[in-house]
Design an enzyme around this catalytic site. Structure first.
Site, PDB file in Angstrom:
ATOM      1  N   SER A 142     -75.170 -22.939   4.458  1.00 37.79           N
ATOM      2  CA  SER A 142     -75.005 -23.331   6.029  1.00 37.79           C
ATOM      3  C   SER A 142     -75.907 -24.376   6.236  1.00 37.79           C
ATOM      4  CB  SER A 142     -75.238 -22.002   6.641  1.00 37.79           C
ATOM      5  OG  SER A 142     -75.591 -22.680   8.130  1.00 37.79           O
ATOM      6  N   TYR A 155     -81.207 -15.250   8.330  1.00 36.13           N
ATOM      7  CA  TYR A 155     -79.718 -15.858   7.848  1.00 36.13           C
ATOM      8  C   TYR A 155     -80.184 -16.950   7.369  1.00 36.13           C
ATOM      9  CZ  TYR A 155     -75.275 -18.044   7.917  1.00 36.13           C
ATOM     10  OH  TYR A 155     -74.001 -18.371   7.731  1.00 36.13           O
TER      11      TYR A 155
HETATM   12  P1  NDP Z   1     -66.337 -13.537   8.230  1.00 32.15           P
HETATM   13  O1  NDP Z   1     -67.046 -12.600   8.515  1.00 32.15           O
HETATM   14  O2  NDP Z   1     -65.072 -14.115   8.957  1.00 32.15           O
HETATM   15  O3  NDP Z   1     -65.457 -12.980   6.728  1.00 32.15           O
HETATM   16  C1  NDP Z   1     -66.494 -12.641   5.726  1.00 32.15           C
HETATM   17  C2  NDP Z   1     -65.754 -12.025   4.642  1.00 32.15           C
HETATM   18  O4  NDP Z   1     -66.670 -11.654   3.788  1.00 32.15           O
HETATM   19  C3  NDP Z   1     -64.729 -10.705   4.761  1.00 32.15           C
HETATM   20  O5  NDP Z   1     -63.787 -10.913   4.060  1.00 32.15           O
HETATM   21  C4  NDP Z   1     -65.632  -9.641   4.697  1.00 32.15           C
HETATM   22  O6  NDP Z   1     -64.798  -8.517   4.317  1.00 32.15           O
HETATM   23  C5  NDP Z   1     -66.504 -10.158   3.448  1.00 32.15           C
HETATM   24  N1  NDP Z   1     -67.559  -9.478   3.304  1.00 32.15           N
HETATM   25  C6  NDP Z   1     -68.635  -9.453   4.259  1.00 32.15           C
HETATM   26  N2  NDP Z   1     -69.764  -8.582   3.680  1.00 32.15           N
HETATM   27  C7  NDP Z   1     -69.364  -8.303   2.452  1.00 32.15           C
HETATM   28  C8  NDP Z   1     -69.847  -7.247   1.533  1.00 32.15           C
HETATM   29  N3  NDP Z   1     -70.946  -6.901   1.740  1.00 32.15           N
HETATM   30  N4  NDP Z   1     -68.933  -7.123   0.313  1.00 32.15           N
HETATM   31  C9  NDP Z   1     -67.744  -7.604   0.297  1.00 32.15           C
HETATM   32  N5  NDP Z   1     -67.405  -8.410   1.117  1.00 32.15           N
HETATM   33  C10 NDP Z   1     -68.117  -8.637   2.306  1.00 32.15           C
HETATM   34  O7  NDP Z   1     -67.072 -14.788   7.612  1.00 32.15           O
HETATM   35  P2  NDP Z   1     -67.044 -16.058   7.495  1.00 32.15           P
HETATM   36  O8  NDP Z   1     -65.465 -16.783   6.937  1.00 32.15           O
HETATM   37  O9  NDP Z   1     -67.287 -16.860   9.029  1.00 32.15           O
HETATM   38  O10 NDP Z   1     -68.213 -16.657   6.630  1.00 32.15           O
HETATM   39  C11 NDP Z   1     -68.128 -16.891   5.137  1.00 32.15           C
HETATM   40  C12 NDP Z   1     -69.072 -17.589   4.669  1.00 32.15           C
HETATM   41  O11 NDP Z   1     -69.402 -18.998   5.073  1.00 32.15           O
HETATM   42  C13 NDP Z   1     -70.352 -16.827   4.815  1.00 32.15           C
HETATM   43  O12 NDP Z   1     -71.249 -16.811   3.569  1.00 32.15           O
HETATM   44  C14 NDP Z   1     -71.033 -17.489   6.058  1.00 32.15           C
HETATM   45  O13 NDP Z   1     -72.656 -17.497   6.087  1.00 32.15           O
HETATM   46  C15 NDP Z   1     -70.727 -19.036   5.704  1.00 32.15           C
HETATM   47  N6  NDP Z   1     -70.808 -19.795   6.838  1.00 32.15           N
HETATM   48  C16 NDP Z   1     -69.900 -19.692   7.613  1.00 32.15           C
HETATM   49  C17 NDP Z   1     -70.029 -20.297   8.838  1.00 32.15           C
HETATM   50  C18 NDP Z   1     -68.812 -20.390  10.042  1.00 32.15           C
HETATM   51  O14 NDP Z   1     -68.811 -21.539  10.847  1.00 32.15           O
HETATM   52  N7  NDP Z   1     -67.798 -19.366  10.039  1.00 32.15           N
HETATM   53  C19 NDP Z   1     -70.696 -21.504   8.967  1.00 32.15           C
HETATM   54  C20 NDP Z   1     -71.538 -21.749   7.948  1.00 32.15           C
HETATM   55  C21 NDP Z   1     -71.793 -20.726   6.876  1.00 32.15           C
HETATM   56  P3  NDP Z   1     -64.495  -7.330   5.330  1.00 32.15           P
HETATM   57  O15 NDP Z   1     -63.368  -7.628   5.827  1.00 32.15           O
HETATM   58  O16 NDP Z   1     -64.285  -6.184   4.369  1.00 32.15           O
HETATM   59  O17 NDP Z   1     -65.816  -7.230   6.132  1.00 32.15           O
END
Ligand code: NDP
Length: 249
Positions: A142, A155
């Protein structure tokens, strides 16, 4: 422009929603076979499976909570049994919470570090025997790690540590031809944003329209483009890097 990832085998953590979903679909569209995981059953799982079926190729969408080391072990065993080897590993699964530092409980600190940082360490370590010359590891970070974000010390600590781990690993694994990089994301439009109260969502969009050179938030497909580049041979001399995908903040 499309990148050819035919015959590549990819593992993406947290691929059923948001950015991970975009990455999985982007890799599959480029011709890669993908194994991905999620934490809990949802409509998103069913719809991802359907979309992957339409794209074609061999794909596996499995339940595995990366907060649990034994589930990571199981996920990598599945990857080995189904694909034999891996060419691409994307550590995408992440969780976030917004808490004043004085109120941040140790348990929550650990939960956020476990998913955003320790899971990546475990996934990479377990994947190592499956990776060979030319493999690419991509850690999803991030922009906040460098900039700092109030209420998210846990985070940003995890995402900053991901950069240090990536640089060290790039040096350690370079001699084996394995590349390791971070994509440092700005604000990306996902379902999470859609779920926000409209007023809050519009305020965020307006703020980032001003903050970014491109005047808007990013999309999961645009993150997928950067992943495709790092996954492919086009980036074969890029390692240990943190590439910002943030619209030019
Ligand atoms: P979401 O919450 O939209 O999606 C997260 C995904 O990861 C889901 O498919 C979820 O599955 C899965 N997940 C979460 N925890 C676990 C776990 N413990 N084990 C297996 N699967 C898991 O997140 P984002 O798409 O927003 O973020 C994705 C990545 O991008 C992250 O690393 C985040 O930190 C990073 N990021 C995002 C930003 C943004 O603006 N969105 C900005 C900067 C970084 P389930 O549906 O089963 O929970």
């Amino acid at each position: 422009m499309t990148i050819d990832l035919k015959n590549a085998k990819a593992l993406v953590t947290g691929g059923t929603r948001g950015i991970g979903r975009g990455i999985v679909l982007g890799l599959a569209a480029a011709g890669a076979d993908v194994i991905t995981c999620y934490r809990q059953e949802s409509e998103a799982v069913v719809s991802l499976r359907n979309e992957l079926k339409e794209i074609g190729g061999e794909h596996h969408v499995l339940r595995a909570d990366v907060e649990q080391p034994e589930e990571i072990a199981r996920l990598l065993t599945e990857a080995e049994q189904r694909f034999g080897a891996l060419d691409v590993v994307v550590n995408n699964a992440g969780v976030i919470s917004h808490i004043p530092f004085g109120e941040l409980a140790l348990e929550e600190w650990r939960r956020v570090l476990d998913t955003n940082l320790t899971a990546s360490f475990q996934v990479i370590q377990r994947a190592l025997p499956l990776l060979g010359d030319g493999a690419s590891i991509i850690n999803i970070g991030s922009r906040g790690a460098a900039a700092g974000i109030p209420l998210r010390a846990h985070y940003t600590a995890a995402k900053a540590a991901l950069i240090g781990m990536t640089r060290s690993l790039a040096k350690e694994l370079g001699p084996q031809g394995i590349r390791v990089n971070v994509l440092a994301l700005g604000v990306i439009e996902t379902e999470a944003l859609e779920a926000m109260p409209a007023e809050q969502r519009e305020a965020l969009r307006a703020r980032y329209s001003e903050k970014t050179s491109l005047g808007r938030l990013g999309t999961p497909a645009e993150v997928a483009g950067a992943v495709q580049f790092l996954a492919s041979d086009l980036s074969r001399y890029v390692t240990g890097e943190t590439i910002n995908v943030d619209g030019g903040i």
